[in-house]
Write an enzyme that holds these catalytic residues in place. Structure first.
Site, PDB file in Angstrom:
ATOM      1  N   LYS A 167       0.841  -1.203   0.000  1.00 45.34           N
ATOM      2  CA  LYS A 167       0.000   0.000   0.000  1.00 45.34           C
ATOM      3  C   LYS A 167       0.876   1.253   0.000  1.00 45.34           C
ATOM      4  O   LYS A 167       1.894   1.306   0.698  1.00 45.34           O
ATOM      5  CB  LYS A 167      -0.928  -0.015   1.218  1.00 45.34           C
ATOM      6  CG  LYS A 167      -2.014   1.049   1.223  1.00 45.34           C
ATOM      7  CD  LYS A 167      -2.966   0.838   2.404  1.00 45.34           C
ATOM      8  CE  LYS A 167      -4.056   1.889   2.474  1.00 45.34           C
ATOM      9  NZ  LYS A 167      -4.988   1.666   3.608  1.00 45.34           N
ATOM     10  N   SER A 226      -9.912   1.745   2.609  1.00 48.85           N
ATOM     11  CA  SER A 226      -9.017   2.533   1.784  1.00 48.85           C
ATOM     12  C   SER A 226      -7.975   1.713   1.032  1.00 48.85           C
ATOM     13  O   SER A 226      -7.375   2.191   0.068  1.00 48.85           O
ATOM     14  CB  SER A 226      -8.292   3.558   2.669  1.00 48.85           C
ATOM     15  OG  SER A 226      -7.430   2.922   3.599  1.00 48.85           O
ATOM     16  N   SER A 277     -10.483  -0.631   6.591  1.00 51.29           N
ATOM     17  CA  SER A 277      -9.790  -0.434   5.319  1.00 51.29           C
ATOM     18  C   SER A 277      -9.128  -1.668   4.730  1.00 51.29           C
ATOM     19  O   SER A 277      -8.702  -1.655   3.577  1.00 51.29           O
ATOM     20  CB  SER A 277      -8.749   0.680   5.456  1.00 51.29           C
ATOM     21  OG  SER A 277      -9.376   1.930   5.610  1.00 51.29           O
TER      22      SER A 277
END
Length: 371
Positions: A62, A137, A161
């Protein structure tokens, strides 16, 4: 999948370079349609002396996790050119294990969102249906695993997330106990709620990756001591005396009218019965409805307050493109106005309001009590 790839690598049926090149090729092929990546890495790099089940295995990270000499933007315009000078602990552990980084994945800006639609580079789409959300997210990490680009990806979870995009994307998402995996090098959203976790295509793979990246860290005082367990080995132990619980008030079918919700809850209760038949002890737990209704506002108050504090350095002076103006205040105002999306600005305004002296007792401290 990781076990299978390990066997193929050990038997020289495929090389690590070939796995990397295949992953990069697929990432580039799917990028325009799904927008999984901020950065796709072309140069193959591996720690040759590593001795781990992950050696030679490609993965994605990420883009709010610090990687020295690799662009790390948190999918925000204010960090669009930021290249860190240090490695996050989770990245360092994976490098030392010989895992091979394929790219940095797209996220909701600064990890503050649950849709996968607010990244500065655009919407991340669901591989199963490109007209649907993948969730956020950690949208890009979930999509990269769902697309089969990589066997595992690292994400972060503050509100949901990892768990939400894993659910929407049909992959395994694991948010561990707070502190089980070091947060050093993770761009802080809400420090008391942030977790590092993993996406995989099987529970076994999630256990394998977690075994490598968990453990204490001198750079993160909230990191827990190693529990001494191999999660992979724990998978084959009997389920008797293992405990699960669910919240009765949320899972009562009679509380809902929507047919899809009723259908989902009916399947959920079948799953509970199956868990019991496998040896789990499953309890339905009652929680005061007022507290249940307070969960979302409590989360928003605490997370916005912490986010405002944690991101106070994104001013266009220490980080980000320099704003315009004749004073420091004008320069910062310009940089933050242009550098953040409307969602982020709203959250920072909320956080600032919550932290004002006259509001702390009623809002922030009360939310802490509810938690």
């Amino acid at each position: 999948m990781i076990t299978e790839l390990r066997k193929e690598l050990d038997e020289a049926k495929v090389s690590s370079e070939e796995l990397f090149e295949e992953a990069v090729k697929k990432a580039k092929q799917e990028q325009d349609k799904y927008n999984s990546f901020v950065t796709i890495i072309d140069k193959y790099k591996i720690k040759r002396r590593a001795d781990s089940i992950l050696k030679g295995i490609p993965y994605a990270l990420k883009d709010n996790i610090s990687t020295s000499n690799i662009l790390t933007t948190a999918s925000s315009n204010i960090l669009k050119d930021y290249v860190p000078v240090y490695d996050a602990t989770v990245y360092r552990k994976l490098k030392n294990a010989g895992a091979v980084l394929v790219g940095k994945t797209t996220l909701d800006e600064l990890a503050m969102g649950g849709t996968g639609t607010t990244a500065a580079t655009g919407v991340v789409r669901n591989p199963w249906d490109s007209n649907r959300l993948i969730g956020g997210s950690s949208a890009g990490s979930a999509a990269a695993v769902a697309l089969g680009i990589v066997p595992f990806a690292i994400g972060s979870d503050t509100g949901d997330s990892i768990r939400k995009p894993a659910s929407f994307g049909g992959v395994v998402g694991f948010k561990p106990t707070y502190g089980r995996i070091s947060r050093y090098g993770l761009f802080a959203f809400a420090s008391s709620l942030d977790h590092v976790g993993v996406f995989t295509r099987s529970v076994e793979d999630a256990a394998i990756v977690t075994d490598v990246i968990k453990g204490p860290d001198g750079y993160d005082m909230t990191a827990l001591k190693d529990d001494g367990k191999s999660y992979k080995n724990e998978l084959n132990k009997p389920l008797t005396h293992k405990k699960l619980c669910y919240i009765k008030e949320i899972c009562d079918v009679n509380e809902y009218k929507d047919s899809e919700v009723i259908k989902t809850l009916t399947e959920f209760h079948k799953l509970i019965d199956e868990c019991k038949s496998k040896g789990f002890e499953v309890d339905g737990v009652s929680i005061d409805k007022k507290l249940l209704e307070a969960i979302y506002p409590t989360y928003m108050i605490i997370s916005c307050a912490e986010a405002t504090s944690n991101n106070a350095n994104l001013t266009g002076i220490q980080f980000g493109p320099r704003g315009e103006g004749n004073s420091i205040d004008d320069i910062m105002f310009s940089a933050r106005t242009k550098g953040f999306s409307e969602l982020i600005k709203r959250r920072f305004v909320l956080g600032s309001y919550i932290l004002q002296k006259e509001n702390q007792e009623k809002l922030f401290l009360n939310a802490c009590r509810v938690r």
